[in-house]
Design a protein around this motif. Structure first.
Motif, short mmCIF file in Angstrom:
data_model
loop_
_atom_site.label_atom_id
_atom_site.label_comp_id
_atom_site.label_asym_id
_atom_site.label_seq_id
_atom_site.Cartn_x
_atom_site.Cartn_y
_atom_site.Cartn_z
N TRP A 121 -29.24 115.61 3.68
CA TRP A 121 -29.09 116.91 3.03
C TRP A 121 -29.65 117.96 3.97
O TRP A 121 -30.54 117.67 4.78
CB TRP A 121 -29.88 116.96 1.71
N VAL A 122 -29.12 119.16 3.88
CA VAL A 122 -29.66 120.27 4.67
C VAL A 122 -30.08 121.36 3.72
O VAL A 122 -29.30 121.78 2.85
CB VAL A 122 -28.60 120.80 5.68
N ILE A 123 -31.33 121.79 3.87
CA ILE A 123 -31.79 122.91 3.08
C ILE A 123 -32.08 124.05 4.06
O ILE A 123 -32.90 123.92 4.96
CB ILE A 123 -33.01 122.53 2.21
N CYS A 124 -31.32 125.11 3.91
CA CYS A 124 -31.35 126.20 4.91
C CYS A 124 -31.81 127.51 4.27
O CYS A 124 -31.23 127.97 3.28
CB CYS A 124 -29.96 126.35 5.53
N ASP A 125 -32.85 128.09 4.86
CA ASP A 125 -33.38 129.38 4.44
C ASP A 125 -32.46 130.46 5.00
O ASP A 125 -32.54 130.78 6.17
CB ASP A 125 -34.81 129.49 5.00
N ARG A 126 -31.57 130.93 4.19
CA ARG A 126 -30.50 131.90 4.51
C ARG A 126 -29.35 131.27 5.29
O ARG A 126 -29.54 130.37 6.11
CB ARG A 126 -31.01 133.09 5.32
N PHE A 127 -28.16 131.80 5.04
CA PHE A 127 -26.95 131.40 5.79
C PHE A 127 -25.97 132.56 5.68
O PHE A 127 -26.38 133.72 5.60
CB PHE A 127 -26.42 130.05 5.23
N THR A 128 -24.69 132.26 5.63
CA THR A 128 -23.68 133.33 5.77
C THR A 128 -23.66 134.33 4.61
O THR A 128 -23.23 135.46 4.78
CB THR A 128 -22.29 132.68 5.97
N ASP A 129 -24.17 133.92 3.45
CA ASP A 129 -24.25 134.92 2.37
C ASP A 129 -25.16 136.07 2.77
O ASP A 129 -24.95 137.21 2.34
CB ASP A 129 -24.73 134.26 1.07
N ALA A 130 -26.17 135.78 3.61
CA ALA A 130 -27.04 136.85 4.10
C ALA A 130 -26.26 137.81 4.99
O ALA A 130 -26.54 139.02 5.03
CB ALA A 130 -28.23 136.27 4.86
N THR A 131 -25.26 137.30 5.69
CA THR A 131 -24.44 138.17 6.54
C THR A 131 -23.58 139.10 5.67
O THR A 131 -23.47 140.30 5.93
CB THR A 131 -23.52 137.33 7.46
N TYR A 132 -22.98 138.52 4.60
CA TYR A 132 -22.22 139.37 3.68
C TYR A 132 -23.13 140.42 3.03
O TYR A 132 -22.72 141.55 2.78
CB TYR A 132 -21.55 138.51 2.60
N ALA A 133 -24.38 140.02 2.75
CA ALA A 133 -25.30 140.94 2.06
C ALA A 133 -25.86 142.00 3.02
O ALA A 133 -25.80 143.20 2.72
CB ALA A 133 -26.44 140.14 1.42
N TYR A 134 -26.37 141.57 4.18
CA TYR A 134 -27.06 142.51 5.08
C TYR A 134 -26.08 143.27 5.98
O TYR A 134 -26.16 144.49 6.08
CB TYR A 134 -28.10 141.78 5.94
N GLN A 135 -25.19 142.54 6.66
CA GLN A 135 -24.27 143.23 7.57
C GLN A 135 -23.10 143.84 6.77
O GLN A 135 -22.64 144.92 7.11
CB GLN A 135 -23.75 142.27 8.65
N GLY A 136 -22.65 143.14 5.73
CA GLY A 136 -21.56 143.67 4.90
C GLY A 136 -22.07 144.75 3.95
O GLY A 136 -21.70 145.91 4.04
N GLY A 137 -22.97 144.36 3.04
CA GLY A 137 -23.51 145.32 2.07
C GLY A 137 -24.38 146.37 2.74
O GLY A 137 -24.09 147.56 2.71
N GLY A 138 -25.46 145.92 3.36
CA GLY A 138 -26.45 146.85 3.94
C GLY A 138 -25.87 147.74 5.03
O GLY A 138 -25.98 148.96 4.97
N ARG A 139 -25.22 147.15 6.01
CA ARG A 139 -24.70 147.94 7.15
C ARG A 139 -23.31 148.50 6.89
O ARG A 139 -22.80 149.31 7.67
CB ARG A 139 -24.63 147.09 8.42
N GLY A 140 -22.63 147.99 5.87
CA GLY A 140 -21.31 148.53 5.53
C GLY A 140 -20.18 148.00 6.39
O GLY A 140 -19.10 148.61 6.47
N LEU A 141 -20.37 146.86 7.05
CA LEU A 141 -19.28 146.30 7.86
C LEU A 141 -18.18 145.70 6.97
O LEU A 141 -18.44 145.25 5.85
CB LEU A 141 -19.82 145.22 8.80
#
Ligand code: TMP
Length: 209
Positions: free
Chosen positions: A94-114
């Protein structure tokens, strides 16, 4: 004989939502059940990706172009996937990952408006069809989160953003979760820790074969 692929679980949320405490809870849960797992994080998880993380988080005089930021995040992710995540999943861990691509949608997409389509294109290029089996989204009013985060040391480049940025991040996370409710668990992180962890436990138990 081919091993069944391991579960891929990611933990997400804005600043100060209690990611570290709850990550520890998830690690203890996996350990107690004797599940073979790899714990990792993004950006980061390999020496090269950790160097890219430092570059991304460092505060600097020069303003960082959002597309440059996006490319660095996916550069780190490509390396992390090929060196750590895919080998682990393919060997049944199993892999447990602290952040992944949803963070990109949230920070770069939502936050930065990309543009989300640009993010989706890079996601497909870097990940192919790989998506987390479960995204655990710790959801909290950013005003509360930022207050909590302020108590934990000096702010990095993202933490130094204004409140409005974090409202956009939260909204983008929630929008993602509502598009694919089966793959996401929205966890109200304003509740007492015990209740938050009860829900985390239920979500994890539901993943067991
Ligand atoms: P953290 O892991 O300590 O929360 O810090 C990572 C920071 O990187 C956090 O502010 C969110 C940001 N980030 C992005 O902007 N895009 C991404 O795709 C990822 C994984 C993280």
């Amino acid at each position: 004989m081919e091993l069944p692929r391991g579960m891929f679980i990611t933990l997400e949320g804005g600043e100060g939502v209690g990611k570290s405490t709850n990550l520890k809870f998830l690690i203890d849960w996996l350990t107690d059940r004797g599940i073979d797992f790899v714990q990792t994080r993004e950006p980061g998880g390999t020496p090269l990706a950790e160097q890219l993380r430092e570059l991304l988080l460092q505060k600097r005089e020069e303003s960082v172009d959002p597309t440059a930021e996006l490319m660095m995040v996916f550069a780190a992710r490509a390396q992390h996937l090929s060196q750590v995540i895919l080998p682990a999943l393919n060997s049944g861990k199993w892999v447990i990952c602290d952040r992944f691509t949803d963070a990109t949608y949230a920070y770069q997409g939502g936050g930065r408006g990309l543009d989300r389509n640009l993010i989706a294109q890079l996601e497909q290029t870097v990940q192919g069809d790989l998506r987390p089996d479960k995204v655990l989204l710790l959801d909290l009013d950013p005003e509360v989160g930022l207050e909590r985060a302020a108590a934990t040391g000096e702010a990095d480049r993202f933490e130094s953003e204004q409140l409005e940025f974090f409202h956009k991040v939260r909204n983008a996370y929630r929008a993602r979760a509502s598009e694919a409710p089966a793959r996401y668990a929205i966890i109200d992180a304003s509740r007492p820790l015990q209740q938050v962890q009860q829900q985390l436990r239920e979500e994890m138990e539901a993943l067991l074969p």
